[in-house]
Scaffold this active site. Structure first.
Site, short mmCIF file in Angstrom:
data_model
loop_
_atom_site.label_atom_id
_atom_site.label_comp_id
_atom_site.label_asym_id
_atom_site.label_seq_id
_atom_site.Cartn_x
_atom_site.Cartn_y
_atom_site.Cartn_z
CG PHE A 12 -1.65 1.23 1.50
CD1 PHE A 12 -2.53 1.77 0.57
CD2 PHE A 12 -1.48 1.90 2.71
CE1 PHE A 12 -3.22 2.95 0.83
CE2 PHE A 12 -2.16 3.07 2.98
CZ PHE A 12 -3.04 3.60 2.04
CG LEU A 70 8.32 1.68 2.36
CD1 LEU A 70 7.39 2.10 1.22
CD2 LEU A 70 8.17 2.62 3.54
CE1 TYR A 138 3.95 -3.64 12.24
CE2 TYR A 138 2.91 -2.07 13.74
CZ TYR A 138 3.57 -2.35 12.56
OH TYR A 138 3.85 -1.32 11.68
CE LYS A 142 7.37 -2.09 11.29
NZ LYS A 142 8.21 -1.91 10.07
NE ARG A 200 -5.05 3.47 17.30
CZ ARG A 200 -5.37 3.15 18.55
NH1 ARG A 200 -5.71 4.10 19.40
NH2 ARG A 200 -5.36 1.90 18.94
#
Length: 298
Positions: A12, A70, A138, A142, A200
């Site tokens: 994306f 990415l 996740y 990172k 968010r």
């Protein structure tokens, strides 16, 4: 022409970054784990980040001026925890090592981390000095990637970006905003969601990729930057915007299966550090982004 190698070019963000850089006159080389179709504006290589030797061969051949990394397992609720860590940590290490072994040092290496590393931060807006408190695998992967990358700072011009939530046309329906927009597009009578009280900082993918280009051109290194709008929106805000855009009013149900026990409730960032380096990139209002997504046809 400056040659930029983008890992995850088929993803994306990769697709939008490729368009941003192509429009600015860059020569593009893409790296993807799946088959791609070569075209006149970019050359694409198929390579899994865990294939260390093939990465070395590609970097030796391409000799990119800039590397933008990415490629990642980017879905927080991804079911294969082992794949999250292997791809996001080991895969990134393989890439950095392959750059060194190619004996060609780019002028910029941009690594995409995530604002998820902040977890439920006690300050708002969140700046880069906020303590990390990852609340899922996740986010841990990172943050681990960031720490691992520090081992290469004396050899590579690394810049780390921590994007907050962003969305746009073409994002997978696994993600919350595209899922909501899709339900309104289909005029589905019922929309089942998880936590409704989350807030968010949503950006438009086109703004995010513009920030990435400007960071590449600023030639920063050894720094970490939030990439965000600085504006918080609740899920209820998003639903109201979609009602106004579509004229559709579905029944909203909370599905316990979608409720995350370790949910990050508020995640709103400060872009002050980034703005000081690249200037203030105009924020695309969230309702404009939602309208674009709603009107978009595949």
């Amino acid at each position: 022409m400056t040659t930029v190698l983008i890992t995850g070019i088929n993803g994306f963000t990769g697709c939008y970054l490729a368009e941003e850089l192509r429009s600015a006159g860059y020569s593009l080389v893409g790296l993807s784990s799946t088959e791609t179709i070569q075209n006149a504006s970019s050359v694409n290589y198929v390579c899994n980040l865990l294939d260390h030797e093939k990465l070395i061969d590609i970097l030796t051949e391409v000799k990119p001026d800039v590397v933008v990394h990415l490629a990642a397992v980017a879905f927080v609720a991804h079911g294969d925890v082992e794949a999250i860590y292997h791809t996001n940590v080991v895969g990134t290490r393989n890439l950095l090592d392959a750059i060194i072994k190619s004996q060609h040092i780019p002028r910029s290496v941009l690594l995409a981390s995530s604002a998820n590393i902040y977890g439920n931060a006690l300050i708002e807006p969140i700046d880069e000095k906020a303590s990390a408190a990852p609340a899922n695998d996740y986010a841990v992967s990172k943050l681990s990637m960031e720490y691992m990358a520090r081992l290469w700072l004396d050899r590579l011009p690394i810049t780390v970006v921590r994007p907050f939530n962003y969305t746009g046309a073409g994002q997978s329906l696994n993600f919350l905003i595209p899922k909501i927009v899709d339900h309104f597009k289909r005029r589905a009578p019922i929309l089942e969601l998880g936590n409704l009280d989350v807030v968010r900082d949503f950006s438009d993918v086109r703004s995010v990729t513009q920030c990435y280009r400007l960071l590449i051109e600023s030639r920063t290194q050894g720094e970490v930057f939030n990439v965000c709008s600085g504006q918080g929106h609740s899920l209820l805000d998003v639903l109201q915007m979609m009602r106004e855009i579509s004229g559709h009013h579905p029944e909203i149900k909370v599905n316990p299966a979608f409720v995350r026990a370790n949910e990050v409730h508020r995640l709103v960032g400060s872009s002050a550090k980034l703005d000081a380096v690249i200037g203030k990139v105009p924020v695309i209002p969230l309702k404009n982004t939602l309208q674009w997504m709603f009107s978009h046809r595949l």
